[in-house]
Motif scaffolding. Structure first.
Motif, mmCIF file in Angstrom:
data_model
loop_
_atom_site.group_PDB
_atom_site.id
_atom_site.type_symbol
_atom_site.label_atom_id
_atom_site.label_comp_id
_atom_site.label_asym_id
_atom_site.label_seq_id
_atom_site.Cartn_x
_atom_site.Cartn_y
_atom_site.Cartn_z
ATOM 1 N N ALA A 128 -4.366 -17.725 -51.804
ATOM 2 C CA ALA A 128 -3.370 -16.703 -51.471
ATOM 3 C C ALA A 128 -3.941 -15.299 -51.658
ATOM 4 N N ASP A 149 1.915 -12.202 -44.471
ATOM 5 C CA ASP A 149 2.869 -13.291 -44.230
ATOM 6 C C ASP A 149 2.281 -14.638 -44.651
ATOM 7 N N SER A 150 1.004 -14.861 -44.326
ATOM 8 C CA SER A 150 0.357 -16.115 -44.709
ATOM 9 C C SER A 150 0.267 -16.238 -46.222
ATOM 10 N N ALA A 151 -0.110 -15.142 -46.880
ATOM 11 C CA ALA A 151 -0.197 -15.149 -48.339
ATOM 12 C C ALA A 151 1.168 -15.408 -48.954
ATOM 13 N N SER A 152 2.206 -14.801 -48.399
ATOM 14 C CA SER A 152 3.559 -14.979 -48.932
ATOM 15 C C SER A 152 4.010 -16.425 -48.807
ATOM 16 N N ALA A 153 3.670 -17.068 -47.682
ATOM 17 C CA ALA A 153 4.046 -18.471 -47.486
ATOM 18 C C ALA A 153 3.349 -19.375 -48.508
ATOM 19 N N GLN A 154 2.070 -19.112 -48.786
ATOM 20 C CA GLN A 154 1.348 -19.905 -49.782
ATOM 21 C C GLN A 154 1.921 -19.688 -51.179
ATOM 22 N N ASN A 177 -3.482 -10.539 -44.515
ATOM 23 C CA ASN A 177 -2.540 -11.501 -43.936
ATOM 24 C C ASN A 177 -1.357 -11.691 -44.904
ATOM 25 N N GLN A 204 -6.045 -14.398 -48.729
ATOM 26 C CA GLN A 204 -5.221 -13.973 -47.598
ATOM 27 C C GLN A 204 -4.730 -12.536 -47.781
ATOM 28 N N ASP A 212 5.020 -18.976 -51.832
ATOM 29 C CA ASP A 212 6.311 -19.670 -51.908
ATOM 30 C C ASP A 212 6.133 -21.103 -52.396
ATOM 31 N N LYS A 229 3.955 -12.079 -54.937
ATOM 32 C CA LYS A 229 4.924 -12.038 -53.837
ATOM 33 C C LYS A 229 5.786 -10.776 -53.919
#
Length: 269
Positions: free
Chosen positions: A85, A95-100, A93, A88, A102, A120
């Motif tokens: 994360a 959005d990608s880091a935020s998804a990981q 990135n 990313q 989560d 986050k």
């Protein structure tokens, strides 16, 4: 004429010593036999109980080893996910880091979860979603399982994210314990508390706190300089070493006075 050798022990003494040695051996054998009988008796009466206790201990120990290995594997996996994360984030990135992050927040606990929540929240601040960031910071600050230092940092970041929407009394109540010299977050917490004092019209309290920040060598220099200026505006002298301050000003503005411009040529006659 040669003397006949004499013995210091009589035959009677030797016989007594031999008998004593034999008695000692016999007593040892009897003692060993008695102990064996005692052990056998204990085994007959309590053998099953003892075997059960030993078996339970071995099972518990084996379960602990298994649990420990699983915990280490889980921590290693969480650490790798956290590093991914961060990679990313470094690449921009968000959005990608935020998804990981989560996934980590939902599936992990302890320090990994707290760090994921802080990251986050930082992404939310970067995207201008201060309210979302404040909720994440507040969750970390209220987490009893989180490291105390992380909880204090989360408290400072939460208040900073919503400072303009908070009442001065609330800012002071949340940060007053952290706004003390020696605390790791004294500079940041103290500055917000001093600003809250100003909003309440308490200029003396604000000036004194700004002066404390300006004189604290553990506070970053940029914050100390800002606090020094605020203390001066409030009529509080926060300068301890005048020569040092002058030197810092010269370094920021140049090593000497600016060169004088060349005189303009005289007009033609």
């Amino acid at each position: 004429m040669a003397l006949k050798p004499t013995s210091s022990s009589t035959p009677t003494d030797k016989k007594a010593q031999l008998q004593a040695a034999q008695d000692e051996v016999l007593l040892r054998e009897i003692d060993d036999a008695v102990r064996q009988d005692q052990y056998a008796d204990i085994a007959r009466k309590h053998g099953k109980t003892i075997l059960g206790i030993v078996a339970a201990f071995l099972l518990a120990f084996g379960a602990y080893l298994f649990w420990d290995s699983r915990q280490e594997a889980a921590i290693e996996a969480d650490s790798e996910a956290l590093v991914a994360a961060l990679d990313q984030l470094d690449a921009g990135n968000l959005d990608s880091a935020s998804a990981q992050l989560d996934v980590l927040i939902a599936e992990s606990d302890g320090g990994v979860k707290s760090n994921a929540q802080m990251l986050k929240a930082g992404i939310a601040m970067e995207q201008g979603r201060n309210a979302d960031a404040a909720k994440l910071f507040a969750a970390v600050a209220a987490d009893a399982d989180a490291d105390p230092a992380i909880r204090d940092l989360a408290t400072v970041r939460e208040v900073a994210a919503t400072f303009d929407q908070r009442k001065p009394a609330d800012v002071i109540a949340r940060l007053q314990k952290l706004a003390t010299p020696g605390n790791a977050y004294f500079g940041s917490a103290g500055e917000m508390v001093a600003m809250a004092y100003l909003k309440q019209g308490k200029r003396a309290e604000a000036g004194a706190l700004f002066a404390q920040i300006a004189k604290d060598e553990d506070v970053p220099e940029t914050l100390r300089s800002r606090a020094r200026q605020m203390a001066g505006l409030l009529g509080v002298d926060a300068i301890e070493d005048v020569d040092e301050i002058i030197g810092q000003l010269k370094e920021s503005q140049g090593t000497g006075p600016a060169p004088m411009p060349a005189p303009a040529p005289a007009p033609a006659q």
